[in-house]
Write an enzyme that holds these catalytic residues in place. Structure first.
Site, PDB file in Angstrom:
ATOM      1  CB  CYS A 191      -0.954   0.007   1.187  1.00  0.00           C
ATOM      2  SG  CYS A 191      -2.164  -1.316   1.078  1.00  0.00           S
ATOM      3  CG  HIS A 245      -3.257   3.621   0.873  1.00  0.00           C
ATOM      4  ND1 HIS A 245      -3.570   3.058  -0.337  1.00  0.00           N
ATOM      5  CD2 HIS A 245      -3.406   2.644   1.808  1.00  0.00           C
ATOM      6  CE1 HIS A 245      -3.890   1.785  -0.140  1.00  0.00           C
ATOM      7  NE2 HIS A 245      -3.803   1.513   1.143  1.00  0.00           N
ATOM      8  CG  ASN A 264      -6.679  -0.864  -0.003  1.00  0.00           C
ATOM      9  OD1 ASN A 264      -5.906  -0.481  -0.885  1.00  0.00           O
ATOM     10  ND2 ASN A 264      -6.259  -1.187   1.214  1.00  0.00           N
TER      11      ASN A 264
END
Ligand code: UT7
Length: 357
Positions: A116, A284, A314
């Site tokens: 991530c 993020h 995500n």
């Protein structure tokens, strides 16, 4: 070495998987609900690829859009950097495939795997390549296919993809429930930037604050396949579904709401600006509640924080370039704006990057 040049983003673009999957679809293959997913994560839908589409295909789609946006021809690109935790194959990385599919000759390619945080880590790498003179027109891609982590049977896939109204087998439902906390979060997509040098020290990337702490690596990881085992992939991994990511959600959540604001403060201090001077924060997209926690900690008003997890889930290394592209196209980033990117993910890796648009 040309150390006078600074680097900046010249264009951006993104693509998603072909099929939109709302929360109700997921609720047909494990015990969950639209209400639970929205309340805990803010996610309303995500996109999955059709079978046969690979991570490099999504990367190519995003790259083409970014090149068009930057008005840069594929043959002008002299370096490719790719961030992904879901490459087409165990090795090599996706860089060579992107290069070949885009017909970019024998230019160097580099795969980085910081999950991530791949995009904030990659921004520093790309910036350094440009500032050193090693690259003049660089393609930076974040691409992920997470749907292939799903441990579904063929019938399970038919249900999720909307091809079947069958009911899931109770034994499979039970098995799928073991992974429901993770499976609701992720989506398939790719985002890309074209980057290049600028002589204007007032514009472009200004600084970074990056960290890793490997102590609690197993808080979020995919246990197998891997070279800790002989052979590196075996039947036990499949039987025990060790290929599905495992996550202690609450621990990751707490890390994210602590470390992301910390790194934003740190990069602002390094560069010599106040957090309150930021025009936009692009976090993020892991969970809308994480973004809200980061925003609160940094005391930023709603209009200064961008979120789109509601639509995409995500997408790991792709969340930041997708959000950047949407902000640019919507006029939310104007020349001169101070924009900060921040992320935390498996490793743990976390950090922030600061730029003047
Ligand atoms: O990109 C970086 C990596 N990932 C992240 O940043 C994710 C960070 N963590 C999170 O976003 C949150 O921890 C989650 C969204 C994953 C989970 O939310 P939570 O509020 O921490 O829920 P929980 O795991 O504590 O579970 C609460 C309850 C449990 O039931 P009991 O024990 O209270 O009866 C779970 O079994 O919710 C249950 N549960 C679910 N229920 C419906 C867990 N997953 C689901 C689900 N649907 N998908």
């Amino acid at each position: 070495m040309n150390t006078q040049a600074y680097s900046r983003i010249l264009g951006s673009g993104f693509v998603t998987g072909e099929v939109v999957i709302d929360n109700h679809r997921l609720a047909r293959v494990f015990d969950t609900s639209d209400e639970w997913i929205r309340e805990r994560s803010g996610i309303e839908q995500r996109y999955f690829v059709k079978e046969g589409t690979a991570t490099s295909d999504l990367g190519v789609g995003a790259a083409k859009k970014a090149l068009e946006d930057a008005k840069v021809k594929p043959e002008e690109i002299d370096y490719i950097v790719v961030a992904t935790m879901t490459p087409d194959h165990y090795f090599p990385g996706v860089g060579p495939q992107l290069q070949a599919k885009l017909g970019m000759g024998t230019i160097p390619t580099l795969d980085i795997r910081q999950q991530c945080s791949g995009f904030v880590y990659g921004m520093q790498v790309c910036d350094a390549l440009i500032r050193s003179g090693a690259a003049k027109r660089l393609l930076f891609v974040g691409c992920e296919i997470h749907s292939n982590f799903f441990p579904l049977s063929k019938v399970g896939w038919d249900i999720v993809m909307g091809r079947s109204d069958a009911k899931i087998d109770p034994a499979e439902l039970e098995r799928n429930n073991n992974h429901r906390g993770v499976l609701v979060l992720f989506g398939d997509a790719a985002g890309a930037l074209v980057m290049g040098p600028t002589e204007d020290p007032q514009r472009g990337f200004l600084g970074y604050s990056l960290h890793t702490d490997g102590q609690d690596m197993k808080t979020l990881y995919a246990a197998a396949p891997g070279f800790a085992y002989r052979p590196y992939n075996n039947q036990a991994h499949i039987d025990e579904q060790l290929f599905v990511p495992q996550m202690e959600g609450k621990t990751v959540f707490k890390m994210a709401v602590t470390k992301m604001p910390e790194s934003v403060r740190e990069v602002c201090e390094k560069v010599g600006v106040q957090v309150s001077e930021l025009d936009l924060l692009v976090p993020h997209q892991a969970n809308l509640r994480i973004s809200a926690g980061v925003q609160k900690s940094l005391k930023l008003p709603d209009e200064k924080v961008y979120n789109n997890i509601q639509r995409y889930g995500n997408t790991t290394a792709a969340t930041i370039p997708i959000a950047y592209d949407e902000c640019m196209k919507a006029g939310r980033i104007k020349p001169g704006n101070l924009v900060c990117f921040t992320a935390l993910g498996a490793g743990f890796h976390w950090g922030a990057a600061l730029m003047r648009a």
